[in-house]
Scaffold this active site. Structure first.
Site, PDB file in Angstrom:
ATOM      1  CD  GLU A 140       0.470   0.767   3.120  1.00 23.56           C
ATOM      2  OE1 GLU A 140       0.204   1.752   3.091  1.00 23.56           O
ATOM      3  OE2 GLU A 140       1.566   0.582   4.062  1.00 23.56           O
ATOM      4  CG  PHE A 141       2.271   3.106  -2.469  1.00 23.36           C
ATOM      5  CD1 PHE A 141       3.518   3.027  -2.332  1.00 23.36           C
ATOM      6  CD2 PHE A 141       1.921   2.422  -3.338  1.00 23.36           C
ATOM      7  CE1 PHE A 141       4.641   2.358  -3.046  1.00 23.36           C
ATOM      8  CE2 PHE A 141       2.470   1.311  -4.104  1.00 23.36           C
ATOM      9  CZ  PHE A 141       4.130   1.420  -3.827  1.00 23.36           C
ATOM     10  CD  GLU A 144      -0.066   7.966  10.342  1.00 22.66           C
ATOM     11  OE1 GLU A 144      -0.655   8.886  10.935  1.00 22.66           O
ATOM     12  OE2 GLU A 144       0.651   7.233  10.620  1.00 22.66           O
ATOM     13  CE  LYS A 208       5.229   1.228   1.715  1.00 22.21           C
ATOM     14  NZ  LYS A 208       4.015   1.013   2.568  1.00 22.21           N
ATOM     15  CG  PHE A 253       7.544  14.419  -0.435  1.00 17.48           C
ATOM     16  CD1 PHE A 253       6.190  14.322  -0.564  1.00 17.48           C
ATOM     17  CD2 PHE A 253       8.044  13.704   0.661  1.00 17.48           C
ATOM     18  CE1 PHE A 253       5.306  13.433   0.223  1.00 17.48           C
ATOM     19  CE2 PHE A 253       6.949  12.830   1.576  1.00 17.48           C
ATOM     20  CZ  PHE A 253       5.742  12.973   1.123  1.00 17.48           C
ATOM     21  N   GLY A 261       9.278  12.091   9.926  1.00 16.72           N
ATOM     22  CA  GLY A 261       8.894  11.038  10.933  1.00 16.72           C
ATOM     23  C   GLY A 261       7.645  10.448  10.829  1.00 16.72           C
ATOM     24  CB  CYS A 264       5.673   4.644   6.933  1.00 20.53           C
ATOM     25  SG  CYS A 264       4.259   4.030   6.917  1.00 20.53           S
ATOM     26  CE  LYS A 267       6.811   0.088   9.474  1.00 22.64           C
ATOM     27  NZ  LYS A 267       6.805  -0.800   8.523  1.00 22.64           N
ATOM     28  NE  ARG A 331       2.114   5.538  15.331  1.00 21.92           N
ATOM     29  CZ  ARG A 331       1.592   4.409  14.480  1.00 21.92           C
ATOM     30  NH1 ARG A 331       1.947   3.326  14.399  1.00 21.92           N
ATOM     31  NH2 ARG A 331       0.575   4.865  13.630  1.00 21.92           N
TER      32      ARG A 331
HETATM   33  C1  UDX Z   1       4.234   7.649   4.138  1.00 19.25           C
HETATM   34  C2  UDX Z   1       3.983   7.707   2.521  1.00 19.25           C
HETATM   35  O1  UDX Z   1       3.645   8.767   1.857  1.00 19.25           O
HETATM   36  C3  UDX Z   1       2.908   6.605   2.180  1.00 19.25           C
HETATM   37  O2  UDX Z   1       2.744   6.317   0.781  1.00 19.25           O
HETATM   38  C4  UDX Z   1       3.305   5.339   2.732  1.00 19.25           C
HETATM   39  O3  UDX Z   1       2.659   4.311   2.418  1.00 19.25           O
HETATM   40  C5  UDX Z   1       3.278   5.510   4.486  1.00 19.25           C
HETATM   41  O4  UDX Z   1       4.306   6.557   4.670  1.00 19.25           O
HETATM   42  P1  UDX Z   1       2.859   9.164   6.078  1.00 19.25           P
HETATM   43  O5  UDX Z   1       3.620   8.298   7.049  1.00 19.25           O
HETATM   44  O6  UDX Z   1       1.407   9.315   6.067  1.00 19.25           O
HETATM   45  O7  UDX Z   1       3.151   8.391   4.495  1.00 19.25           O
HETATM   46  O8  UDX Z   1       3.610  10.629   5.787  1.00 19.25           O
HETATM   47  P2  UDX Z   1       3.974  11.458   4.364  1.00 19.25           P
HETATM   48  O9  UDX Z   1       2.846  12.389   4.275  1.00 19.25           O
HETATM   49  O10 UDX Z   1       4.441  10.800   3.203  1.00 19.25           O
HETATM   50  O11 UDX Z   1       5.233  12.550   5.044  1.00 19.25           O
HETATM   51  C6  UDX Z   1       6.324  11.888   5.597  1.00 19.25           C
HETATM   52  C7  UDX Z   1       7.267  12.770   6.566  1.00 19.25           C
HETATM   53  O12 UDX Z   1       7.711  13.717   5.582  1.00 19.25           O
HETATM   54  C8  UDX Z   1       6.198  13.625   7.413  1.00 19.25           C
HETATM   55  O13 UDX Z   1       7.195  13.892   8.738  1.00 19.25           O
HETATM   56  C9  UDX Z   1       6.113  14.996   6.702  1.00 19.25           C
HETATM   57  O14 UDX Z   1       6.204  16.133   7.630  1.00 19.25           O
HETATM   58  C10 UDX Z   1       7.615  14.979   6.185  1.00 19.25           C
HETATM   59  N1  UDX Z   1       7.454  16.170   4.877  1.00 19.25           N
HETATM   60  C11 UDX Z   1       6.564  15.781   3.826  1.00 19.25           C
HETATM   61  C12 UDX Z   1       8.307  17.357   5.037  1.00 19.25           C
HETATM   62  O15 UDX Z   1       8.974  17.627   5.718  1.00 19.25           O
HETATM   63  N2  UDX Z   1       8.196  17.987   3.533  1.00 19.25           N
HETATM   64  C13 UDX Z   1       7.483  18.025   2.697  1.00 19.25           C
HETATM   65  O16 UDX Z   1       7.445  18.429   1.818  1.00 19.25           O
HETATM   66  C14 UDX Z   1       6.640  16.590   2.777  1.00 19.25           C
END
Ligand code: UDX
Length: 436
Positions: A140-141, A144, A208, A253, A261, A264, A267, A331
């Protein structure tokens, strides 16, 4: 299609609800009796958008009884947690236990692995545990805060297995691939159909990890870049704008911050590094990415110390605790790690996060958890932004009216330095104001 899903966590429940919405007959096996009870009452245990609507509309059967869950199932999906062990490797004990139960209690069919697992896990399960069934890796992708939207409008669907299973996976996802599902509240199908990337199990498993590790790499790169820009007097916001406009780089991103953090990225990056290491390969870049993330908070803490280090009786208003906006999840949150660093200095820290109602267990006891932003900011010497909630950038003037001093430290490049100055704050941050 009749589907049983093992695990009503974030991935299992989102998958189950979305598949049920597509018209499949879905049952969920969950061992936590409290969660079973909550779901039967249609209480949303995730706090995810659209979950309440789907729970109300679905006829999902949730049970702790494996034979009831597996009765009549053509397909069993496993979505149990694969947390990190001390060495950074994925702990597969819940997955192994779930597959042993499937081998025992379900009739032979297709077993879909939704959990994030090291490469070779699905092959091993096929060979050693589930030899009477066909194992398909279907990572899955789901982000949250957007799990249902990501289920129904994914960027792509990834699955790996023996060729004979492809038709079944296409049938499972047909209204998603064709974007023909019935709208859920404001979430409607897109105009563009989605691709199914069909491959072997090992490639799906690696893809993944690769997706998360690549995104983490992008973030560590921009965080590093922001640190360099601060030393060269360059405007990191302008630099990022230049990157953003290049479609080869991609616009998402690219926001610098306190580090990535959540449940996902930390880890999965460590698991991929360990996976490579176990096969005798030193994944150099990934090691540096993880290390950069560990260090990212240091510069920000040093920035705050530079302004406040010599003072006594320092009061900090910490805005944000969640690892990102749009979720209550703390987390591996850099905001919580920052709270720890600030109280270690002997400073008084009052924290507020619009989503966090229950005290995260990692939050130091000395940190006061406030009910509103004003309460946190009252009498503070400095506002410290640690999660990128848009609301923190609004009404800075009202905030300045209740603070004792005029320092604003922005760890998420959220506030426009001009707006901060207009409200009477002195602005410091990962994306500092530059003089032109
Ligand atoms: C992530 C993946 O995106 C998802 O596809 C996977 O299956 C689960 O892990 P998630 O943990 O919900 O999802 O977080 P995500 O929205 O991807 O952000 C990850 C981290 O990057 C967060 O700590 C967020 O604050 C940080 N982030 C993201 C930034 O610091 N800057 C950005 O521009 C984008």
């Amino acid at each position: 299609m009749r589907i049983a899903v093992v695990g009503a966590g974030y991935v299992g429940l989102a998958s189950a609800l979305a598949w049920s919405h597509l018209g499949h007959d879905v049952r969920v096996l969950e061992r936590d009796a409290r969660r079973v009870g909550a779901l039967r009452r249609h209480d949303d245990p995730l706090g995810e958008p659209l979950v309440p609507e789907l729970l109300d509309a679905s006829d999902l059967l949730v049970t702790s009884d494996a034979s009831e869950a597996f009765a009549r199932a053509d397909m069993v999906a496993v979505a149990v947690g694969t947390p990190q062990t001390h060495g950074g490797r994925a702990d597969l004990s819940a997955l192994d236990a779930a597959c042993a139960t499937i081998a025992q209690a379900a009739r032979p069919g297709t077993v879909v692995v939704r959990s994030t697992v090291p490469v070779g896990t699905a092959d091993r399960l096929q060979r050693d545990v589930l030899h009477r069934s066909a194992v398909v890796s279907n990572p899955e992708f789901l982000r949250e805060g957007r799990a249902i939207a990501d289920m129904l409008r994914p960027d792509r669907v990834l699955a790996g297995g023996e060729g004979g299973q492809r038709d079944l996976i296409e049938a499972l996802y047909a209204p998603i691939l064709g974007q023909s599902f019935t709208p859920v509240a404001e979430l409607r199908p897109d105009l563009t159909p989605r691709a199914l990337v069909w491959t072997d199990r090992r490639s799906a498993e690696l893809a993944k990890y690769a997706a998360n590790a690549f995104l983490a790499t992008k973030l560590s790169f921009v965080n590093e870049l922001a640190n360099v820009a601060a030393t060269t007097g360059s405007d990191i916001r302008a630099v990022i704008e230049v990157l953003r406009l290049d479609p080869r780089i991609g616009e998402a991103f690219l926001r610098p911050g306190l580090g990535w953090g959540g449940s996902c990225f930390p880890k999965d990056t460590r698991a991929l590094e360990a996976l490579a290491m176990d096969r005798g390969y030193d994944f150099n870049i990934l090691r540096a990415v993880i290390e950069q993330n560990r260090r990212q908070l240091d510069r920000f803490v040093a920035l705050i110390e530079g302004e406040l280090g010599a003072r006594r009786d320092v009061r900090i208003a910490l805005l944000g605790l969640a690892f990102k906006s749009g979720t209550a999840d703390c987390r591996e949150s850099p905001a919580v790690a920052l709270a720890q660093r600030l109280v270690e200095r002997g400073w008084s820290v009052r924290a507020y996060d619009p989503a966090v109602r229950e005290r995260p267990c990692e939050l130091p006891a000395a940190v006061a958890l406030c009910d509103d932003i004003r309460d946190a900011a009252l009498g503070a010497d400095a506002i410290v932004i640690a999660t990128e909630w848009e609301a923190f950038a609004r009404d800075l003037t009202a905030l300045r009216e209740v603070t004792r001093d005029d320092l604003l430290f922005d760890g998420r490049c959220l506030v426009d330095p001009g707006d901060a100055a207009a409200a009477g704050f002195r602005y410091f941050g990962i994306c500092p104001a530059t003089r032109h």
